[in-house]
Design a protein around this motif. Structure first.
Motif, PDB file in Angstrom:
ATOM      1  N   ARG A  63     -40.498  64.107  43.094  1.00  0.00           N
ATOM      2  CA  ARG A  63     -39.502  64.884  43.487  1.00  0.00           C
ATOM      3  C   ARG A  63     -39.145  64.235  45.017  1.00  0.00           C
ATOM      4  O   ARG A  63     -40.512  63.939  45.522  1.00  0.00           O
ATOM      5  CB  ARG A  63     -39.428  66.389  43.271  1.00  0.00           C
ATOM      6  N   PHE A  65     -38.187  66.315  49.022  1.00  0.00           N
ATOM      7  CA  PHE A  65     -38.027  67.339  50.123  1.00  0.00           C
ATOM      8  C   PHE A  65     -37.144  67.446  50.966  1.00  0.00           C
ATOM      9  O   PHE A  65     -38.509  66.861  51.720  1.00  0.00           O
ATOM     10  CB  PHE A  65     -39.020  68.534  49.591  1.00  0.00           C
ATOM     11  N   THR A  67     -34.517  67.693  54.639  1.00  0.00           N
ATOM     12  CA  THR A  67     -33.078  68.581  54.689  1.00  0.00           C
ATOM     13  C   THR A  67     -32.671  67.223  55.849  1.00  0.00           C
ATOM     14  O   THR A  67     -31.358  67.044  56.105  1.00  0.00           O
ATOM     15  CB  THR A  67     -33.412  69.128  54.985  1.00  0.00           C
ATOM     16  N   ARG A  70     -32.555  63.311  54.257  1.00  0.00           N
ATOM     17  CA  ARG A  70     -32.393  63.348  52.768  1.00  0.00           C
ATOM     18  C   ARG A  70     -31.720  61.922  52.461  1.00  0.00           C
ATOM     19  O   ARG A  70     -31.557  61.506  51.197  1.00  0.00           O
ATOM     20  CB  ARG A  70     -31.606  63.980  52.329  1.00  0.00           C
ATOM     21  N   THR A 113     -28.637  67.421  42.127  1.00  0.00           N
ATOM     22  CA  THR A 113     -27.787  68.875  41.181  1.00  0.00           C
ATOM     23  C   THR A 113     -27.852  69.957  42.122  1.00  0.00           C
ATOM     24  O   THR A 113     -28.375  69.891  43.700  1.00  0.00           O
ATOM     25  CB  THR A 113     -29.680  69.361  40.735  1.00  0.00           C
ATOM     26  N   GLY A 115     -27.236  72.863  44.871  1.00  0.00           N
ATOM     27  CA  GLY A 115     -27.946  73.716  45.074  1.00  0.00           C
ATOM     28  C   GLY A 115     -29.416  72.912  46.041  1.00  0.00           C
ATOM     29  O   GLY A 115     -30.103  73.842  46.478  1.00  0.00           O
ATOM     30  N   GLN A 116     -29.857  72.070  44.918  1.00  0.00           N
ATOM     31  CA  GLN A 116     -31.092  71.388  45.536  1.00  0.00           C
ATOM     32  C   GLN A 116     -30.637  70.271  46.156  1.00  0.00           C
ATOM     33  O   GLN A 116     -31.177  69.930  47.482  1.00  0.00           O
ATOM     34  CB  GLN A 116     -32.000  70.696  44.382  1.00  0.00           C
ATOM     35  N   TRP A 117     -29.605  69.576  46.401  1.00  0.00           N
ATOM     36  CA  TRP A 117     -29.174  68.618  47.011  1.00  0.00           C
ATOM     37  C   TRP A 117     -29.466  68.672  48.200  1.00  0.00           C
ATOM     38  O   TRP A 117     -28.777  68.262  49.451  1.00  0.00           O
ATOM     39  CB  TRP A 117     -28.187  67.516  46.110  1.00  0.00           C
ATOM     40  N   ARG A 121     -33.433  68.664  48.316  1.00  0.00           N
ATOM     41  CA  ARG A 121     -34.196  67.861  47.241  1.00  0.00           C
ATOM     42  C   ARG A 121     -33.752  67.496  46.261  1.00  0.00           C
ATOM     43  O   ARG A 121     -32.126  67.449  46.023  1.00  0.00           O
ATOM     44  CB  ARG A 121     -34.409  69.291  46.380  1.00  0.00           C
ATOM     45  N   PHE A 122     -34.245  66.546  46.228  1.00  0.00           N
ATOM     46  CA  PHE A 122     -33.542  66.116  44.928  1.00  0.00           C
ATOM     47  C   PHE A 122     -35.056  65.252  43.917  1.00  0.00           C
ATOM     48  O   PHE A 122     -35.935  64.616  44.257  1.00  0.00           O
ATOM     49  CB  PHE A 122     -33.064  64.733  44.693  1.00  0.00           C
TER      50      PHE A 122
END
Length: 282
Positions: A63, A65, A67, A70, A113, A115-117, A121-122
């Motif tokens: 994964r 993370f 911001t 990204r 996903t 709320g994550q992207w 986060r992915f």
């Protein structure tokens, strides 16, 4: 996971990168196996048969993370995950050792996903097939030897300054010792550089590779005990020149001492060279 790093093409995944590795499957376990099953006639079970390793399938998941970075992190990842067909090195550092296998990329998938992207986060996963299921360690330094020579022997005065016998200059035994800390027997790639009048023999533990043909000055004979090839200058097949072909391998978790012997007159330019011997692991 610990300090795990996956190197694929010019991209590193894992410790010290944006791409955190969360699982590695198919790398440390034995590869799938295949065998010919022959059931016992009027009896329980089956007859024993050789068990062969099949290709290795390796799946790495992780994964990211970031911001701020990204988008670029995802672009950089997928730019290296292309289906080019050929085998390329896949190197994984895991459990304190770095091993390499020849691999072909099968699949690469980011997980985006809601709320994550949005917060950077992915997830991601990549899968490779390794047609050769064996994994190879780093190459050892090149070793070489000339043909055996006698030592100096005793000469008057026979005592050295410290009072011990002076045996003269030591001879050259014409030997190379290879060590394989891996879990699988390792083949040997070697080359013999002439001149070797009458040809040569490479032996170890009662096994021999015998090449009773002159090797002219400057000519190089390449031998590979893994695929059983003998080549002159890397292009001309000379396998039929061998009169004995015991394809030597270095045993797993062991060592092998190669003896280089000339079959004719001694020539000081003759050399046996083992470049970059590699340990081998299941």
């Amino acid at each position: 996971m610990g300090p795990t790093v996956v190197d694929w093409r010019d991209l590193s995944l894992g410790a010290g990168t944006f791409y955190r590795v969360t699982s590695v499957e198919g790398w440390e376990e034995l590869p799938p196996t295949r065998y010919d099953k022959q059931t016992r006639t009027r009896g329980h079970g089956a007859h024993p048969s050789p068990v062969w390793a099949d290709e290795r399938i390796v799946t790495v998941s992780g994964r990211c993370f970031s911001t701020a970075d990204r988008d670029q992190v995802l672009i950089d990842l997928m730019a290296r995950m292309t289906l080019d067909g050929g085998e390329e090195p896949l190197t994984i550092t895991l459990a304190g050792r770095t091993l390499t296998a020849s691999a072909q990329l099968l699949r690469a998938a980011p997980t985006l996903t809601a709320g994550q992207w949005g917060v950077g986060r992915f997830g991601w996963s990549a899968q490779w097939r390794c047609p050769d299921p064996l994994r190879y360690g780093p190459a050892q330094p090149e070793q070489s030897t000339r043909l055996p020579t006698f030592g100096g022997g005793l000469a008057w005065p026979i005592f050295a300054a410290d009072g011990t016998l002076d045996w003269g200059a030591p001879g050259n035994p014409g030997q190379i010792t290879l060590t394989n800390p891996g879990s699988a027997d390792a083949p040997i790639q070697a080359k013999v550089v002439g001149a070797v009048p009458g040809g040569f023999e490479i032996s170890a533990d009662g096994d021999r590779i015998t090449y009773p043909v002159d090797v002219p000055a400057g000519q190089t004979i390449y031998l590979d005990t893994g695929d059983g090839t003998v080549m002159v200058e890397g292009t001309a097949d000379r396998r039929t020149n061998l009169t004995r072909a015991d394809w030597l391998t270095v045993p797993a978790r062991g060592s092998l001492t190669l003896q280089f012997t000339g079959l004719g007159a001694y020539d000081p330019t003759a050399r046996l060279i083992v470049p970059g011997f590699q340990e081998v692991h299941w």
